[in-house]
Structure formats: C-alpha cells, structure tokens
Design an enzyme around this catalytic site. Structure first.
Site, PDB file in Angstrom:
ATOM      1  N   LYS A  39     -20.205  56.433  21.010  1.00  0.00           N
ATOM      2  CA  LYS A  39     -19.918  56.412  22.447  1.00  0.00           C
ATOM      3  C   LYS A  39     -20.164  57.800  23.032  1.00  0.00           C
ATOM      4  O   LYS A  39     -19.815  58.810  22.434  1.00  0.00           O
ATOM      5  CB  LYS A  39     -18.474  55.981  22.706  1.00  0.00           C
ATOM      6  CG  LYS A  39     -18.180  54.529  22.347  1.00  0.00           C
ATOM      7  CD  LYS A  39     -16.801  54.091  22.797  1.00  0.00           C
ATOM      8  CE  LYS A  39     -16.755  53.802  24.288  1.00  0.00           C
ATOM      9  NZ  LYS A  39     -15.524  53.137  24.717  1.00  0.00           N
ATOM     10  N   GLU A  80      -5.532  38.298  25.254  1.00  0.00           N
ATOM     11  CA  GLU A  80      -4.395  38.128  26.168  1.00  0.00           C
ATOM     12  C   GLU A  80      -3.595  36.876  25.848  1.00  0.00           C
ATOM     13  O   GLU A  80      -2.355  36.890  25.886  1.00  0.00           O
ATOM     14  CB  GLU A  80      -4.898  38.075  27.617  1.00  0.00           C
ATOM     15  CG  GLU A  80      -5.433  39.390  28.151  1.00  0.00           C
ATOM     16  CD  GLU A  80      -6.891  39.628  27.792  1.00  0.00           C
ATOM     17  OE1 GLU A  80      -7.449  40.646  28.225  1.00  0.00           O
ATOM     18  OE2 GLU A  80      -7.490  38.784  27.075  1.00  0.00           O
ATOM     19  N   ARG A 127      -6.736  35.190  31.955  1.00  0.00           N
ATOM     20  CA  ARG A 127      -7.272  34.585  30.740  1.00  0.00           C
ATOM     21  C   ARG A 127      -6.175  33.975  29.861  1.00  0.00           C
ATOM     22  O   ARG A 127      -6.475  33.352  28.848  1.00  0.00           O
ATOM     23  CB  ARG A 127      -8.057  35.640  29.950  1.00  0.00           C
ATOM     24  CG  ARG A 127      -9.269  36.120  30.718  1.00  0.00           C
ATOM     25  CD  ARG A 127     -10.202  36.932  29.876  1.00  0.00           C
ATOM     26  NE  ARG A 127      -9.721  38.269  29.614  1.00  0.00           N
ATOM     27  CZ  ARG A 127     -10.510  39.281  29.229  1.00  0.00           C
ATOM     28  NH1 ARG A 127     -11.787  39.090  29.074  1.00  0.00           N
ATOM     29  NH2 ARG A 127     -10.011  40.469  29.018  1.00  0.00           N
TER      30      ARG A 127
END
Length: 612
Positions: free
Chosen positions: A269, A354, A382
C-alpha cells in the site's frame, strides 16, 4: 492525456506508471482522497490495461478507492483535478462518469458476484469476453465473496480474479523460487499436466490410483492457494504485484486458460510514496497534506464526535466489565481502536462482516453482556436482516452506534448516512435517539448502557456537530422524552430538531431573531418512541411547524411526527427540511447542503416566505 496507444507498448509501461503515481500524488495531496490503496494497485491496473481492453472485457473494482489509475488511463487526466469535488469526478468508479467504469464500487466485496453475473451473460451471448475483477485481501473477509466463489467453482465460467494482497499475506513469498513456481503454475505445460492428470485418474481403476492421487495432492501443495483449488478454481501466485513483466505474463496465461482463475498478487500500500508505504491506516483516506513532509494541512481544532464516543465508552468500560463491542474493519474510523488496544478480550474487529458482527453481539446480549456495535450508518445496511431476526424479535439490548450519519461529503452517494432512521424506525422494539453536541453524546452513551429490554441506535455526524459547544443546558436522557430548549411568547414558529438537526435549527433561529422573529426550539432527542405527551400540545399551540434532521424525508423524522399526530386524529401541516427522494452526490458537505437547500440561511428564508 491519453494512453490508448502507449499502454500497448511494453517499453513505455514503467514511464506510464511513474506519470500516474505523480499525478495521483499531486491531486490527492491538494484535494484529499484514497491515496495508499490507489498507489498500491497502480501497477496491477497498468498491466490489466496493457493485456485487456476494458471496453470489451469489463474491469470490476472492489473497492473502487483503488481505481484512480484506471480513471487516469481512460481519458480523465484533466478531470482528475476535480477529484471528489462537488460536480467533479467521483472517488469511485461510476458508469455515469465513463463507459470504462462497468459498475459503481463504493462498498466492498461485490466484485466477484458482479464478475460472475457478467460471465453468465457472456455465456448466454456466446461471447468470448472475459470479466476481470480486482479485489483487495481485506474485501475477502466478507461472506458475499465466498458465496460467489462457491458458485463459480461449480459453474466454471471463464473469468479472472486479481487478488490484491497488500496487508495480510496468504503465504510468504520466497523470492526467485516463489516467482519461478508462480510462472511454472501459470505455464501451459503445468496447466496441461494438471488437466491430463485429472483425465488419467478418472480412467484408472480404483486400486491403481492411490500413488497417482498422492502425487496430485503433493502437486497442489506447491501452490499456496489450495483453498481456491479445493473450491474448483485455478490459482496462480503469489506474484510480485509491482513487477509489470511478471503481472503481464500471468494475465496473458490466465486469459488463455478460458477458465475461472485467481491471480494472487502481493503489493505494498502506498507504493512509490515512502511516507505511505506499508500498513499505515492513516494513509488509506487522507485530507490535503504537504507532499514533502506528509503533514496534514487540516487546521480543524474541533473534537470529533467519534473521539468523544471512543473516550466515553472507554471510561464506561473501565467501570463496567459487561460492556463489550465490535466494529467491522473500521477500528480507527469508529474510534473502537482505543478500546481494542485497552481491552483486547472485550472489543473486536470482525473485518468486513457486519452481519456476523451483529448476530454475535445478539448472542452476547442474550448472555447478559452490554454490546456496543460501532458501524458507519451506510455500512450497517448490510446487516439489516440480522438486526430484524437476531436482535429485534427477541428485543435484545444491542446498542448500535451509527457514525457518519447524515451528509458525509466527498465520499458521496455510496456513503451518505441518510437511510438509518427510515430502515431502523420500522423495526418493532427499536429505540432511536440522537445527541445534538459532544456533551449530549456522552449522556446518550451512558443512557444507552442502561437500556436492558430493547435494542437501540444512536447516530452522530462525520467530523463535527453543528453545535460545537454546549450552548444549552444538558439534561439527562430519559426514555422517549424530548427537551424544550426555548419557548417563544408568540408561539408562531416551532423548530423541531433531531440530532445534528438541532444545531441547524439553532442557527436558523438566530437568523430569524435578527429579523425580529422569535421561534420556539425543541430537541426531539428520540425519534422512536416519540414524546407524544410533550410534543402534541406544543405542535397544537404553534401555527407553523418545521422539522430539521440530517435524514431522508421519506420514512424520516417528519414522517414519524405526522404518523403520531394522525393516530390522535390531529391534522397539522408540517414542513420537513430533510433530504428529498434522491441519491446525494459527493462534494464538500457545505456545498452539498447548499445544493439541497439545507443551509441555515436558506431554511430561514423559506420560513420567512411561509409565514409572510
């Protein structure tokens, strides 16, 4: 700047990658955005564009915050200057923005399902097109991914999944040997050998296959992607996700296989910008910063409600061992990181899961604990079924902490926290309430910890409350009770605020006062249950009623009040300053609110016109 011809020339790819990195750094350092994911995925995207034509073979990004290089390679070099600005370029891929963007991608873990849908369509159309999905390793923590992989392993549609592994390695790379094995596994010889082995094994008598099958198992073990192989998918990797030659070689081999292929690419990253390289969460999404020092240029000295939540819950957890909590891949974004560091056995990050997080906390509530579920308003969507089935029906005291409620600004329509009141208010047993400032947020959290027989949800905005100081005296929260902040003698105008809408109403009232117009002001506090006893007489006494809340109008706070009045046979005109029936675009929050007509000055003007 266009790259249509240059991108097909292998000798120019390194220079193109360098130009893209410089452009991303130049713009994001000025405007903010998702920096490290886009830098980390850049080489993969350059290689994808070299091997494939995205207008023919759709590129499907997961999540779209790693797709800046794709935008720049598809004719949006100049437009990139207005990244995430109102009326400018979205921070995510969006089909309305370019034909090269196959699908919108603001939430994670959808790419493989989308690619599988494309592959089915191509099959029915008898087309040789191939969908290419680019998915990060973090997105692989969501169940939706494995539902799609499960079907793909059965159906065997041709498609390519590039797994961008930038944080947790599925296996440790072993230098030159690892690269050699990856290319060997991708080679036609290797793939033909595997296919040939399966044919031979299927024809051999059972008694003669033991050694052959042992050889096949040993062969598979040289690949670290055995889990994907067991699902029935071809696995190649790990490869160096910053070595263009290696990526291109692998993509070409995968394309030739005409089968479902997972390419495991290891990346860093923030690649190319030393300050951001590695696992530094603060560089994932950034505000404007100094390109040389890496220091943020933000001058805001406000204490964010997220920080108040974090510190307050920590203080509560120190005194009450029953308090536990989860977040879903957003430990620092929700302020849960402080609790996870202090009490690692009581607070958890369940990754992008979630639904699992909600259900696990339902069980903890059943076992006598006090769970706090800290999830952004837009992401809690979600887990709706789990809120209904696992929490609501049994009326379990799970506390939902909805960060980023209301207008969120530059992240735009996929992240606006405008639906939570509408989708939670309809659930029986659910308690909904909202603080108006940091001081009342603390009181709201203490109140939430004492609720024993019902689930509840409290919401607060991104960044800061409109009321940055405790302008009004702070009463303790009492179930279903509003707070009257000011009662005008004229009783002509009643402003009803909910959550951050109280601050908006406060500033509207100040503007009206300058015009010699006094208005009553109520902090509704609870959207469910409503304070019928306190609210009904106030509404009947006042001539003009206005509701202010950072929610959708349909199913929102104004609707709740009208439903309450209707149940009493009371007919009253109420004007709601909530968001109309639309998906709200990205842009600086104040600019978006201006577009929606929700600035205090705009609201005050409408009120003056109504009462004239």
């Amino acid at each position: 700047m266009l790259f249509e011809e240059e991108i097909k020339d292998p000798s120019k790819l390194e220079e193109i990658a360098s130009q893209l990195r410089n452009r991303i750094l130049e713009v994001v350092s000025q405007k903010g955005g998702h920096l490290s994911p886009s830098l980390g995925a850049l080489d993969l995207i350059v290689a994808m564009h070299h091997v494939f034509d995205c207008k023919k073979d759709p590129f499907i990004f997961d999540v779209g915050h790693q797709a800046y290089a794709h935008k720049l390679l598809t004719g949006r070099w100049e437009e990139f200057e207005n990244l995430r600005q109102f009326g400018g370029m979205s921070g995510f891929p969006h089909p309305k923005e370019s034909e090269c963007d196959f699908f919108i991608a603001g939430h994670s873990s959808t790419s493989i399902s989308l690619a599988l849908g494309c592959a089915k369509a191509f099959s029915l159309q008898q087309s040789d097109q191939i969908p290419i999905a680019l998915i990060g390793d973090g997105a692989m923590s969501a169940g939706l991914v494995y539902e799609a992989l499960n079907e793909l392993g059965e159906r065997k549609y041709p498609m390519i999944i590039v797994l961008n592994d930038n944080e947790m390695s599925i296996s440790k790379p072993i230098g030159a040997i690892s690269r050699y094995l990856s290319q060997m596994i991708a080679s036609p010889f290797c793939q033909n050998l595997k296919g040939g082995m399966k044919k031979i094994l299927s024809r051999m008598p059972q008694s003669a296959t033991y050694m052959a099958r042992k050889f096949e198992e040993s062969f598979k073990l040289i690949s670290p992607g055995i889990i994907f192989e067991e699902l029935g998918l071809n696995y190649i990797g790990p490869i160096d996700g910053h070595n263009l030659e290696e990526i291109i070689f692998t993509l070409k081999r995968a394309k030739e296989m005409k089968a479902p292929v997972i390419i495991h690419a290891q990346t860093i990253k923030g690649k190319g910008y030393k300050n951001a390289e590695g696992r530094h969460e603060k560089w994932h999404g950034v505000t404007p910063f100094d390109l040389h020092s890496g220091e943020s240029l933000s001058t805001s000295g406000n204490i964010a409600p997220t920080k108040v939540f974090s510190q307050t819950l920590l203080q509560m957890a120190e005194k009450d061992e029953k308090i536990v909590g989860i977040t879903a891949a957003m430990p620092s974004g929700t302020g849960m990181d402080l609790l996870m560091e202090t009490y690692p056995h009581r607070f958890w990050d369940v990754a992008i899961a979630e639904a699992h997080g909600v259900t696990s906390m339902a069980a903890m509530a059943k076992m006598g604990f006090k769970p706090f579920v800290a999830i952004y308003s837009t992401f809690l969507q979600r887990a709706y079924d789990e809120i209904v089935h696992d929490v609501g029906i049994l009326s379990l005291p799970v506390r939902f902490i909805l960060d980023r409620a209301g207008i969120v600004g530059e992240d735009g329509e996929t992240h606006q926290g405008l639906l939570d009141v509408a989708y939670l208010r309809s659930i029986p047993n659910m308690v909904l309430f909202a603080p108006r400032d940091n001081a009342s947020l603390q009181k709201a959290l203490y109140f939430a910890s004492k609720i024993e027989n019902a689930p509840c949800a409290l919401r607060f905005p991104r960044g800061r409350f409109m009321l940055q100081e405790a302008i009004y005296s702070e009463e303790e929260f009492e179930m279903g009770k509003m707070e009257l902040l000011h009662l005008s003698d004229a009783k002509n105008i009643l402003l009803i605020g909910y959550g951050n809408g109280v601050g908006r109403a406060h500033f509207v009232r100040e503007i009206l006062l300058k015009e010699g117009i006094d208005a009553s002001l109520v902090d509704l506090r609870f959207c469910k249950p409503l304070d019928q006893e306190g609210l009904t007489p106030l509404i009947q006494e006042h001539r003009h009623i206005f509701v202010l809340s950072d929610t959708y109008e349909k199913g929102g706070v104004g609707s709740a009040i009208l439903e309450m009045l209707s149940s009493q046979g009371i007919c009253k005109v109420i004007t709601s300053f909530e968001v109309k029936d639309m998906f709200v675009p990205h842009g600086r929050t104040e600019r978006v609110e201006e577009m929606l007509g929700l600035l205090p000055s705009q609201i005050a003007q409408v009120i003056q016109e109504r009462i004239a």
